[in-house]
Design an enzyme around this catalytic site. Structure first.
Site, short mmCIF file in Angstrom:
data_model
loop_
_atom_site.label_atom_id
_atom_site.label_comp_id
_atom_site.label_asym_id
_atom_site.label_seq_id
_atom_site.Cartn_x
_atom_site.Cartn_y
_atom_site.Cartn_z
N SER A 35 0.83 -1.21 0.00
CA SER A 35 0.00 0.00 0.00
C SER A 35 0.86 1.25 0.00
O SER A 35 1.72 1.43 0.85
CB SER A 35 -0.87 0.05 1.26
OG SER A 35 -1.82 -0.96 1.23
N HIS A 66 -3.52 1.23 -4.73
CA HIS A 66 -2.86 0.15 -5.48
C HIS A 66 -3.12 0.33 -6.97
O HIS A 66 -4.24 0.58 -7.38
CB HIS A 66 -3.41 -1.22 -5.05
CG HIS A 66 -2.88 -1.72 -3.75
ND1 HIS A 66 -1.79 -2.55 -3.67
CD2 HIS A 66 -3.27 -1.49 -2.47
CE1 HIS A 66 -1.55 -2.83 -2.40
NE2 HIS A 66 -2.43 -2.20 -1.65
N HIS A 91 -5.71 -9.21 -2.46
CA HIS A 91 -5.92 -9.61 -1.06
C HIS A 91 -7.16 -10.51 -0.98
O HIS A 91 -8.12 -10.31 -1.74
CB HIS A 91 -6.18 -8.39 -0.17
CG HIS A 91 -5.15 -7.32 -0.26
ND1 HIS A 91 -5.13 -6.39 -1.27
CD2 HIS A 91 -4.10 -7.02 0.55
CE1 HIS A 91 -4.11 -5.56 -1.09
NE2 HIS A 91 -3.46 -5.91 0.00
N TYR A 93 -9.30 -10.28 1.28
CA TYR A 93 -10.45 -9.48 1.74
C TYR A 93 -11.20 -8.80 0.59
O TYR A 93 -12.31 -8.31 0.77
CB TYR A 93 -10.04 -8.46 2.82
CG TYR A 93 -9.10 -7.36 2.38
CD1 TYR A 93 -9.52 -6.31 1.56
CD2 TYR A 93 -7.78 -7.36 2.80
CE1 TYR A 93 -8.66 -5.31 1.16
CE2 TYR A 93 -6.90 -6.36 2.41
CZ TYR A 93 -7.34 -5.34 1.59
OH TYR A 93 -6.48 -4.36 1.21
N GLU A 94 -10.57 -8.73 -0.61
CA GLU A 94 -11.26 -8.16 -1.77
C GLU A 94 -12.23 -9.19 -2.38
O GLU A 94 -12.92 -8.88 -3.34
CB GLU A 94 -10.26 -7.75 -2.84
CG GLU A 94 -9.32 -6.64 -2.43
CD GLU A 94 -8.21 -6.43 -3.46
OE1 GLU A 94 -8.45 -5.73 -4.45
OE2 GLU A 94 -7.12 -7.00 -3.27
N ALA A 121 2.44 -2.57 4.03
CA ALA A 121 2.20 -1.64 5.13
C ALA A 121 1.66 -2.48 6.28
O ALA A 121 0.87 -3.40 6.06
CB ALA A 121 1.16 -0.61 4.72
N MET A 224 -2.55 -7.54 6.36
CA MET A 224 -3.58 -8.33 5.68
C MET A 224 -3.09 -8.93 4.37
O MET A 224 -3.90 -9.28 3.50
CB MET A 224 -4.81 -7.44 5.40
CG MET A 224 -5.35 -6.75 6.63
SD MET A 224 -6.66 -5.61 6.20
CE MET A 224 -6.83 -4.69 7.74
N SER A 225 -1.78 -9.06 4.19
CA SER A 225 -1.25 -9.54 2.89
C SER A 225 -0.03 -10.42 3.13
O SER A 225 0.19 -10.94 4.22
CB SER A 225 -0.85 -8.32 2.03
OG SER A 225 0.25 -7.65 2.60
N ASN A 248 1.27 2.52 11.31
CA ASN A 248 0.42 2.91 12.45
C ASN A 248 0.75 1.99 13.62
O ASN A 248 1.34 0.93 13.44
CB ASN A 248 -1.07 2.76 12.10
CG ASN A 248 -1.44 1.36 11.68
OD1 ASN A 248 -1.12 0.92 10.57
ND2 ASN A 248 -2.07 0.64 12.58
N HIS A 282 -7.22 4.03 6.82
CA HIS A 282 -6.46 3.68 5.60
C HIS A 282 -5.71 4.91 5.08
O HIS A 282 -4.60 4.80 4.54
CB HIS A 282 -7.42 3.14 4.54
CG HIS A 282 -6.73 2.61 3.31
ND1 HIS A 282 -5.74 1.64 3.37
CD2 HIS A 282 -6.88 2.90 1.98
CE1 HIS A 282 -5.32 1.37 2.14
NE2 HIS A 282 -5.99 2.12 1.28
N1 HPA Z 1 -3.66 -3.93 10.97
C1 HPA Z 1 -3.75 -4.73 9.90
N2 HPA Z 1 -3.28 -4.38 8.72
C2 HPA Z 1 -2.66 -3.20 8.60
C3 HPA Z 1 -2.53 -2.32 9.69
C4 HPA Z 1 -3.07 -2.72 10.94
O1 HPA Z 1 -2.99 -1.99 11.95
N3 HPA Z 1 -1.87 -1.22 9.24
C5 HPA Z 1 -1.60 -1.44 7.92
N4 HPA Z 1 -2.08 -2.62 7.53
#
Ligand code: HPA
Length: 310
Positions: A35, A66, A91, A93-94, A121, A224-225, A248, A282
Site C-alpha cells: 500500500s 494500489h 488480497h 479481503y477483496e 504496510a 492483511m497480505s 500505524n 487507511h
Molecule cells: N492492521 C492490519 N493491517 C494493517 C494495519 C493494521 O494496523 N496497518 C496497515 N495494515
C-alpha cells in the site's frame, strides 16, 4: 482457475515476449509493492508497464492506493539487474481466492525470478518498532493457515513438495542483504528493525483484544497480505525477503476502563477524565507509505544492486 492457470501462465509468457525486449524478459528479482509503495518501480531504467488487464489470469486490484500492472525494468549500474514489480497486489479481503492472490508470484517464478522482495504496510504491536520503521521480517504467525485457510490447500502436485517446511521461509541470506544494503546507504539503525509478521484476513483492523492476543503470541507487526505470496514463492523455490513499513501503531490499551465507574463517578459529582477514542485509518496508512516510500525504494534498490554482484 487452478486447472487453467498453467495454460494462462504459458500464454502470458508468449504475450510478454511480444512486448518486452530480450534483456527485460528474464527478471532475476521480483518485487511486490505494498500500500502506497508503488513508487518502488519509479526509478527502473527502460521501464515498461504491462497492465494486468492485458495479461491472462490476473484479478483486478480494487484497493485505493494500489495500481494494476507489472513493471519491468533494470536496476543498478552497468547493464543493471532485470527486475519485475507487481504494482498492486490481490488480497483475500477483496473477495479474491487465495489462488488468485498468489498467481502473479507463480508467473514471476515462470519468468525466472530467483529472489522476491515483498513489501507491505503493517501495524506495529511492538513499542520498539514505531511508525515509519521498516521491519525485516524473520518469521510469521498466520492464524488463517492454522485454521484451514492456506493457499497451498489442494491435491498434491508432482512439481511441488506436499508438506512445505517454513522454518527457512524468510531467507537468511536476503535478511543479511537488507542490513548490508542499509549500511551502504548509511541509514540510521533506528530506520530498520526485525520482527514477526502476523497475517490476518482483514478487512477489519484488529480489535483491542485481538491486538493484545497477537502481541502476546509473539507477533511484532500485523497486516492483511504477504503470507500467501511468501508460501507460493517458497513452494516455487524462490528466495523470499519481506519488508514491512510500520504505518500505524495497533491500538492495544492495557485494559478497559469501567463504564460503570465512569457513570457512578459522574453521578456523584466527581467525573473522571475522558478516555481518548483512537482509531486507525487507511488514509493514515497511505500517508506514511508516501512519506517513507523513498527510504523503502532506496533500500530495495541497493539490495538489488548487491544481489546483482553476488
Ligand atoms: N492492521 C492490519 N493491517 C494493517 C494495519 C493494521 O494496523 N496497518 C496497515 N495494515
Amino acid at each position: 482457475h487452478e486447472d487453467t492457470s498453467l495454460e494462462f501462465i504459458a500464454s502470458n509468457l508468449d504475450i510478454l515476449a511480444t512486448i518486452l525486449p530480450e534483456r527485460l524478459l528474464k527478471p532475476q528479482v521480483g518485487i511486490v509493492c505494498g500500500s502506497g509503495l508503488s513508487t518502488l518501480a519509479a526509478s527502473f531504467r527502460e521501464r515498461i508497464e504491462v497492465p494486468y488487464s492485458s495479461l491472462k489470469g490476473f484479478g483486478i486490484s480494487t484497493v485505493h492506493g494500489h495500481k494494476s500492472a507489472l513493471a519491468f525494468g533494470l536496476v543498478g549500474p552497468g547493464d543493471g539487474v532485470p527486475v519485475v514489480a507487481m504494482l498492486g497486489r490481490f488480497h483475500a479481503y477483496e473477495g479474491h481466492s487465495l489462488s488468485t492472490v498468489v498467481y502473479p508470484v507463480r508467473v514471476m517464478a515462470r519468468l525466472g525470478v530467483k529472489d522476491i522482495i515483498i513489501t507491505n504496510a503493517a501495524g506495529s504491536l511492538d513499542p520498539a518498532l514505531p511508525v515509519g520503521t521498516i521491519v525485516s521480517i524473520r518469521d510469521h504467525l498466520a492464524l488463517p493457515n492454522l485454521t484451514g485457510f492456506n493457499p497451498l490447500l489442494g491435491p498434491a502436485k508432482p512439481q511441488y513438495p506436499r508438506f512445505l517446511p517454513l522454518s527457512t521461509a524468510y531467507s537468511h541470506s536476503l535478511r543479511r542483504t537488507v542490513f548490508l544494503a542499509a549500511h551502504e546507504l548509511g541509514l540510521p539503525s533506528s530506520t530498520l528493525g526485525e520482527g514477526t509478521y502476523a497475517w490476518v484476513s482483514g478487512p477489519t483492523y484488529e480489535s483491542p483484544a485481538e491486538g493484545r492476543f497477537l502481541r502476546a503470541a509473539g507477533a511484532s507487526v500485523v497486516g492483511m497480505s504477504t503470507v500467501p505470496e511468501v508460501l507460493a514463492a517458497k513452494e516455487e523455490g524462490i528466495e523470499v525477503c519481506v519488508l514491512s513499513l510500520v504505518t500505524n501503531f495497533v491500538v492495544v490499551p492495557d485494559g478497559y476502563r469501567s463504564v460503570r465507574e465512569e457513570v457512578e463517578a459522574e453521578l456523584a459529582g466527581r467525573p473522571l477524565p475522558p478516555v481518548p477514542q483512537v482509531e486507525v485509518s487507511h488514509e493514515e496508512v497511505l500517508a506514511i507509505g508516501k512519506e517513507k516510500g523513498e527510504v523503502m525504494r532506496s533500500l530495495v534498490e541497493k539490495m538489488i544492486e548487491l544481489l546483482g554482484k553476488s
